[in-house]
Motif scaffolding. Structure first.
Motif, PDB file in Angstrom:
ATOM      1  N   LYS A  12       0.847  -1.193   0.000  1.00 34.03           N
ATOM      2  CA  LYS A  12       0.000   0.000   0.000  1.00 34.03           C
ATOM      3  C   LYS A  12       0.890   1.254   0.000  1.00 34.03           C
ATOM      4  N   PRO A  13       0.319   2.411  -0.286  1.00 25.51           N
ATOM      5  CA  PRO A  13       1.129   3.634  -0.259  1.00 25.51           C
ATOM      6  C   PRO A  13       1.758   3.838   1.130  1.00 25.51           C
ATOM      7  N   SER A  14       2.971   4.327   1.145  1.00 24.97           N
ATOM      8  CA  SER A  14       3.704   4.660   2.370  1.00 24.97           C
ATOM      9  C   SER A  14       4.115   3.464   3.230  1.00 24.97           C
ATOM     10  N   ALA A  15       4.057   2.268   2.670  1.00 25.70           N
ATOM     11  CA  ALA A  15       4.515   1.098   3.419  1.00 25.70           C
ATOM     12  C   ALA A  15       6.043   1.094   3.514  1.00 25.70           C
ATOM     13  N   GLY A  16       6.685   1.758   2.538  1.00 24.36           N
ATOM     14  CA  GLY A  16       8.144   1.789   2.542  1.00 24.36           C
ATOM     15  C   GLY A  16       8.776   1.164   1.307  1.00 24.36           C
ATOM     16  N   LYS A  17       8.016   1.053   0.227  1.00 26.58           N
ATOM     17  CA  LYS A  17       8.530   0.420  -1.001  1.00 26.58           C
ATOM     18  C   LYS A  17       9.728   1.181  -1.561  1.00 26.58           C
ATOM     19  N   SER A  18       9.566   2.496  -1.713  1.00 26.53           N
ATOM     20  CA  SER A  18      10.672   3.275  -2.290  1.00 26.53           C
ATOM     21  C   SER A  18      11.882   3.267  -1.366  1.00 26.53           C
ATOM     22  N   SER A  19      11.615   3.317  -0.063  1.00 24.99           N
ATOM     23  CA  SER A  19      12.733   3.261   0.896  1.00 24.99           C
ATOM     24  C   SER A  19      13.463   1.933   0.776  1.00 24.99           C
ATOM     25  N   ASN A 229       7.951  -4.297   7.476  1.00 31.78           N
ATOM     26  CA  ASN A 229       8.848  -3.149   7.547  1.00 31.78           C
ATOM     27  C   ASN A 229       8.528  -2.231   8.735  1.00 31.78           C
ATOM     28  N   LYS A 230       9.440  -1.326   9.012  1.00 34.82           N
ATOM     29  CA  LYS A 230       9.349  -0.350  10.104  1.00 34.82           C
ATOM     30  C   LYS A 230       9.397  -1.023  11.478  1.00 34.82           C
ATOM     31  N   ASP A 232      11.517  -0.781  13.530  1.00 29.84           N
ATOM     32  CA  ASP A 232      12.124   0.135  14.511  1.00 29.84           C
ATOM     33  C   ASP A 232      11.072   0.925  15.281  1.00 29.84           C
ATOM     34  N   MET A 233       9.796   0.829  14.889  1.00 28.54           N
ATOM     35  CA  MET A 233       8.761   1.643  15.522  1.00 28.54           C
ATOM     36  C   MET A 233       8.143   0.934  16.728  1.00 28.54           C
ATOM     37  N   SER A 268      13.897  -3.073   8.442  1.00 26.77           N
ATOM     38  CA  SER A 268      13.817  -1.629   8.615  1.00 26.77           C
ATOM     39  C   SER A 268      14.568  -0.995   7.442  1.00 26.77           C
ATOM     40  N   ALA A 269      13.793  -0.627   6.448  1.00 27.02           N
ATOM     41  CA  ALA A 269      14.392  -0.024   5.255  1.00 27.02           C
ATOM     42  C   ALA A 269      15.055   1.305   5.604  1.00 27.02           C
ATOM     43  N   LEU A 270      14.394   2.025   6.508  1.00 27.16           N
ATOM     44  CA  LEU A 270      14.919   3.339   6.881  1.00 27.16           C
ATOM     45  C   LEU A 270      16.273   3.211   7.585  1.00 27.16           C
TER      46      LEU A 270
END
Ligand SMILES: Nc1nc2c(ncn2[C@@H]2O[C@H](COP(=O)(O)OP(=O)(O)O)[C@@H](O)[C@H]2O)c(=O)[nH]1
Ligand SMILES: [Mg+2]
Length: 435
Positions: A12-19, A229-230, A232-233, A268-270
């Motif tokens: 979905k949008p903002s899941a972290g695909k581009s990251s 993903n994420k 780290d949150m 954690s892509a970020l």
């Protein structure tokens, strides 16, 4: 003779695909060489790690990949990654960027489904708190299924008539209908096998039976790795547990929503993006996949050239160390790539001109400057020695084919299936005057 397969990041949008894409394709800058002639704007090159045969042959110092690189026997082979537009519930009915998404999908050999495990984006990709992502894998799969089922169902009346009229086999009929999804016959065959549909008259299939076929077809056509993903949150922990529990025991031919438990990877892509950036700016020593990094303050060899950290950067690095690396062992992004290629069963093959020095030119000169194991090509499982010769560029080689050998000058049969560690270092010979 490039490895031409593509792994697509969906979600979905903002899941972290581009990251995620940035995290794994950033290495392109490091070497800047890859064998693909066309790279679309939404694609990047990632590097898949394999054990290079140079190590076993004590030739690491002379290993010179034409594409990617090799470090202490660890070889990084380029693969193509695609960033696909985000998907929301209802996309299969044309909501959002649905059609663009579905168009891109045709080019993908495997999928990485990036799921936001933090609960901080809702199903539309909007920022929120406390969203429960446990259904995200299911509905996204459902959208892809609904799209393919819808297209197939619409054609089905016509299909059935033609099927009956020309007495085509079920594989031929379905392959014809599904050809638009970049699908080989063998995938249709595998789906029918799994369904146990042998001998069935598919013209009698009900809508539900057709839907069951689509589900199994998707499992076969799009092996899927889930990147939770994420991590780290703060809320990620409990969401991860719930998702892992739901897919517990799913494997092999008993996938759940197209997912097997072992293909769920925590990421954690970020954190990976940040670590790579800090390493590039010489604040830390860090290699992708590692469970820690080295700073100037650490008493370790090799860190003399590192810059000292200000409090802000130190704080952020400490966080990544505590919340990601120590808890989960790595940022996970490298693991996702490895699983994606493994899910496809791709086999690395090393074509050489000489089995004496494993070089790209003939002759047994070990001191030759050309180095060894220049080429590594990933091929589909089941590829035979002769098929690879055909793939390996030239019709020339195919026409003048005289034989093939592997390590120790062991002769290979044309129909031998290429297997890693057994016969995946190959020297072809040609008939005199055939070149
Ligand atoms: N905390 C955290 N944020 C992330 C992570 N990956 C991506 N993000 C953030 O999530 C937001 C959306 O990321 P993006 O890659 O643009 O998502 P896309 O729409 O799926 O391509 C951005 O603000 C990213 O910085 C991660 O692993 N951890
Ligand atoms: Mg994006």
């Amino acid at each position: 003779m490039a490895s031409s397969f593509v792994v697509a990041c969906v979600g979905k949008p903002s899941a972290g695909k581009s990251s995620f894409l940035n995290a794994v394709t950033d290495a392109t800058a490091k070497v800047g060489n890859f064998p693909f002639t066309t790279i679309e704007p939404n694609q990047g090159i990632a590097y898949y790690p394999i054990a290079c045969p140079c190590a076993a042959h004590n030739l690491s110092a002379r290993c010179k990949p034409r594409h990617g690189w090799c470090q202490n026997g660890q070889r990084y082979v380029p693969i193509r990654l695609m960033d696909v537009a985000g998907l929301v519930p209802g996309a299969s009915e044309g909501r959002g960027l649905g059609n663009q998404f579905l168009d891109d999908l045709r080019h993908a050999d495997a999928l990485i489904h990036v799921v936001d495990a933090s609960g901080m984006t809702d199903d539309q990709g909007r920022e929120t708190r406390g969203y429960d992502p446990v259904d995200d894998i299911r509905w996204l799969r459902g959208e892809i299924e609904a799209w393919i089922f819808g297209n197939l169902d619409r054609k089905w009346g016509g299909t059935v008539r033609r099927h009956v009229a020309i007495k085509a086999t079920p594989v031929e009929t379905l392959h014809g209908q599904l050809a638009g999804y970049g699908t080989g016959r063998e995938i249709v065959q595998r789906a029918l096998d799994r369904l146990g549909a042998h001998g069935q008259d598919i013209s009698l299939w009900s809508s539900e039976e057709l839907r069951s076929f689509v589900r199994v077809f998707l499992d076969c056509r799009f092996p899927t790795i889930v990147a939770l993903n994420k991590i780290d949150m703060p809320d990620a922990d409990k969401n991860i547990s719930a998702i892992v529990r739901r897919y517990h025991g799913a494997k092999g031919v008993a996938l759940r929503d197209g997912v097997s438990e072992e293909n769920i990877v925590l990421t954690s892509a970020l954190a990976e993006c940040f670590l790579r950036k800090m390493a590039k700016q010489k604040y830390i020593l860090y290699e992708t996949g590692q469970d820690d990094f080295v700073t100037a303050e650490d008493k370790q060899p090799g860190n003399d050239g590192l810059r000292s950290l200000d409090d802000r950067v130190r704080g952020r690095l400490d966080n990544i160390r505590d919340l990601v690396l120590f808890r989960y062992g790595s940022t996970g992004v490298q693991d996702v790539l490895v699983r994606a290629v493994e899910a496809l069963g791709y086999v690395p093959v090393f074509p050489v001109k000489s089995l004496a020095n494993f070089g790209a030119s003939a002759g047994g000169d070990l001191a030759g400057s050309s180095g060894c194991f220049q080429d590594c090509v990933l091929v589909r499982p089941g590829t035979t020695v002769r098929e690879f010769a055909r793939k390996l560029h030239n019709q020339q080689l195919d026409r003048a084919y005289a034989g093939a050998e592997t390590v120790g000058n062991v002769k290979l049969g044309e129909d031998d299936v290429i297997v890693p560690g057994k016969n995946n270092i190959i020297k072809y010979s040609m008939q005199a005057g055939g070149a």
